[in-house]
Design an enzyme around this catalytic site. Structure first.
Site, PDB file in Angstrom:
ATOM      1  N   PRO A  10     -19.177  62.071 -42.954  1.00 37.35           N
ATOM      2  CA  PRO A  10     -20.536  61.585 -42.736  1.00 37.35           C
ATOM      3  C   PRO A  10     -20.774  60.947 -41.372  1.00 37.35           C
ATOM      4  CG  PRO A  10     -19.764  60.914 -44.889  1.00 37.35           C
ATOM      5  CD  PRO A  10     -18.607  61.586 -44.209  1.00 37.35           C
ATOM      6  N   ASN A  11     -21.903  61.300 -40.809  1.00 37.44           N
ATOM      7  CA  ASN A  11     -22.441  60.721 -39.569  1.00 37.44           C
ATOM      8  C   ASN A  11     -21.735  61.171 -38.296  1.00 37.44           C
ATOM      9  OD1 ASN A  11     -24.504  59.061 -40.854  1.00 37.44           O
ATOM     10  ND2 ASN A  11     -22.782  57.909 -41.692  1.00 37.44           N
ATOM     11  N   ARG A  18     -24.595  58.190 -31.433  1.00 38.41           N
ATOM     12  CA  ARG A  18     -24.322  57.143 -32.425  1.00 38.41           C
ATOM     13  C   ARG A  18     -23.398  56.075 -31.837  1.00 38.41           C
ATOM     14  NH1 ARG A  18     -19.948  57.844 -37.265  1.00 38.41           N
ATOM     15  NH2 ARG A  18     -20.388  55.890 -38.329  1.00 38.41           N
ATOM     16  N   TYR A  23     -17.991  54.728 -30.349  1.00 37.74           N
ATOM     17  CA  TYR A  23     -17.473  56.077 -30.587  1.00 37.74           C
ATOM     18  C   TYR A  23     -17.418  56.959 -29.336  1.00 37.74           C
ATOM     19  CZ  TYR A  23     -18.051  54.667 -35.438  1.00 37.74           C
ATOM     20  OH  TYR A  23     -17.954  53.987 -36.634  1.00 37.74           O
ATOM     21  N   ASN A  74     -11.125  63.534 -40.070  1.00 43.07           N
ATOM     22  CA  ASN A  74     -11.840  62.285 -39.817  1.00 43.07           C
ATOM     23  C   ASN A  74     -12.879  62.181 -40.931  1.00 43.07           C
ATOM     24  OD1 ASN A  74     -13.263  60.066 -39.060  1.00 43.07           O
ATOM     25  ND2 ASN A  74     -13.548  60.682 -36.923  1.00 43.07           N
ATOM     26  N   ALA A  77     -16.767  57.174 -43.031  1.00 43.19           N
ATOM     27  CA  ALA A  77     -16.774  56.073 -43.991  1.00 43.19           C
ATOM     28  C   ALA A  77     -16.126  56.437 -45.331  1.00 43.19           C
ATOM     29  CB  ALA A  77     -18.210  55.587 -44.210  1.00 43.19           C
ATOM     30  N   HIS A  80     -12.795  54.944 -46.443  1.00 43.46           N
ATOM     31  CA  HIS A  80     -12.679  53.622 -47.051  1.00 43.46           C
ATOM     32  C   HIS A  80     -13.159  53.580 -48.500  1.00 43.46           C
ATOM     33  CE1 HIS A  80     -12.262  52.934 -42.808  1.00 43.46           C
ATOM     34  NE2 HIS A  80     -13.536  53.211 -42.578  1.00 43.46           N
ATOM     35  N   ASP A  87      -7.492  62.283 -53.868  1.00 42.67           N
ATOM     36  CA  ASP A  87      -6.914  63.138 -54.913  1.00 42.67           C
ATOM     37  C   ASP A  87      -6.804  64.585 -54.440  1.00 42.67           C
ATOM     38  OD1 ASP A  87      -6.505  61.131 -56.747  1.00 42.67           O
ATOM     39  OD2 ASP A  87      -8.241  61.619 -57.999  1.00 42.67           O
ATOM     40  N   GLU A  98      -4.783  61.845 -40.730  1.00 47.20           N
ATOM     41  CA  GLU A  98      -6.025  61.063 -40.711  1.00 47.20           C
ATOM     42  C   GLU A  98      -6.309  60.647 -39.273  1.00 47.20           C
ATOM     43  OE1 GLU A  98      -5.979  57.605 -43.286  1.00 47.20           O
ATOM     44  OE2 GLU A  98      -7.492  56.603 -42.069  1.00 47.20           O
ATOM     45  N   HIS A 100      -9.206  58.743 -36.463  1.00 49.73           N
ATOM     46  CA  HIS A 100     -10.426  57.977 -36.190  1.00 49.73           C
ATOM     47  C   HIS A 100     -10.591  57.839 -34.696  1.00 49.73           C
ATOM     48  CE1 HIS A 100     -10.774  56.965 -40.387  1.00 49.73           C
ATOM     49  NE2 HIS A 100      -9.492  56.676 -40.374  1.00 49.73           N
ATOM     50  N   ARG A 107     -11.704  46.351 -36.351  1.00 52.74           N
ATOM     51  CA  ARG A 107     -13.131  46.244 -36.695  1.00 52.74           C
ATOM     52  C   ARG A 107     -13.307  45.466 -38.009  1.00 52.74           C
ATOM     53  NH1 ARG A 107     -15.783  51.952 -36.276  1.00 52.74           N
ATOM     54  NH2 ARG A 107     -17.648  50.632 -36.452  1.00 52.74           N
ATOM     55  N   ARG A 111     -13.115  48.235 -43.065  1.00 54.34           N
ATOM     56  CA  ARG A 111     -12.567  49.457 -42.457  1.00 54.34           C
ATOM     57  C   ARG A 111     -11.041  49.435 -42.403  1.00 54.34           C
ATOM     58  NH1 ARG A 111     -17.246  51.881 -40.347  1.00 54.34           N
ATOM     59  NH2 ARG A 111     -18.758  50.304 -39.721  1.00 54.34           N
TER      60      ARG A 111
HETATM   61  C1  DQA Z   1     -14.603  56.494 -37.999  1.00 52.75           C
HETATM   62  C2  DQA Z   1     -14.385  55.052 -38.488  1.00 52.75           C
HETATM   63  C3  DQA Z   1     -15.087  54.828 -39.810  1.00 52.75           C
HETATM   64  O1  DQA Z   1     -14.878  53.477 -40.236  1.00 52.75           O
HETATM   65  C4  DQA Z   1     -16.565  55.072 -39.672  1.00 52.75           C
HETATM   66  O2  DQA Z   1     -17.211  54.909 -40.918  1.00 52.75           O
HETATM   67  C5  DQA Z   1     -16.875  56.380 -39.066  1.00 52.75           C
HETATM   68  C6  DQA Z   1     -16.081  56.841 -37.927  1.00 52.75           C
HETATM   69  C7  DQA Z   1     -14.003  56.729 -36.587  1.00 52.75           C
HETATM   70  O3  DQA Z   1     -13.804  57.884 -36.229  1.00 52.75           O
HETATM   71  O4  DQA Z   1     -13.754  55.765 -35.856  1.00 52.75           O
HETATM   72  O5  DQA Z   1     -17.837  57.052 -39.441  1.00 52.75           O
HETATM   73  O6  DQA Z   1     -13.953  57.381 -38.890  1.00 52.75           O
END
Ligand code: DQA
Length: 148
Positions: A10-11, A18, A23, A74, A77, A80, A87, A98, A100, A107, A111
């Site tokens: 997401p996002n 953003r 980021y 990635n 959110a 978390h 699963d 993983e 980020h 942060r 997170r």
């Molecule tokens: C993120 C870190 C997450 O906490 C956040 O919700 C994101 C981006 C990162 O790439 O730093 O959407 O995954």
């Protein structure tokens, strides 16, 4: 292995505009282009996808698992919050790294918790767009000769 999957939650479609102070200024398309070049240099295909919907990510992790192909994830959110995604990774017969962009540990405390980390082979956080390149290196080894 024919392909590396890079899955974004997401996002992350909004990267570039953003919260650039957190980021960075690169867009998701910029990251895809760079990672695509790195994959090409190593002779593997890249399946790069983004969704704002948890179920899509679950489907794509399952797909990578069935193909036995590694995943750079990635989860945004969902990192978390998502037991479903954890699963899916646990059930998938493949490696997941993983990633980020930001250093999530520097942060907000919400997170600091990751449902993905315990089922991933490793975690890379805090190196901006480079986190993705480092994840590829972790999965496939160092840069190909043509990149040096
Ligand atoms: C993120 C870190 C997450 O906490 C956040 O919700 C994101 C981006 C990162 O790439 O730093 O959407 O995954």
């Amino acid at each position: 292995m024919n392909a590396v999957h890079c899955l974004n939650g997401p996002n992350l479609n909004l990267l570039g505009s953003r919260e650039p102070e957190i980021y960075g200024s690169q867009t998701l398309a910029d990251i895809e282009r760079k990672l695509g070049q790195a994959c090409e240099a190593r002779g593997v295909a890249l399946r790069f996808r983004q969704s704002n919907h948890e179920g899509d990510l679950v489907d794509w992790v399952q797909e990578a698992g069935l193909a036995g192909e590694p995943v750079i994830l990635n989860a945004g959110a969902l990192t978390h919050t998502s037991i479903a995604l954890a699963d899916a990774i646990k059930g998938a017969r493949t490696k997941v790294v993983e990633v980020h962009l930001s250093n999530v540990h520097a942060r907000e405390s919400f997170r600091h918790r990751s449902f993905i980390a315990p089922v991933a082979v490793g975690v890379i956080a805090g190196f901006g767009a480079r986190s993705y390149d480092l994840a590829l290196e972790a999965l496939l080894g160092g840069p190909a000769d043509s990149e040096r």
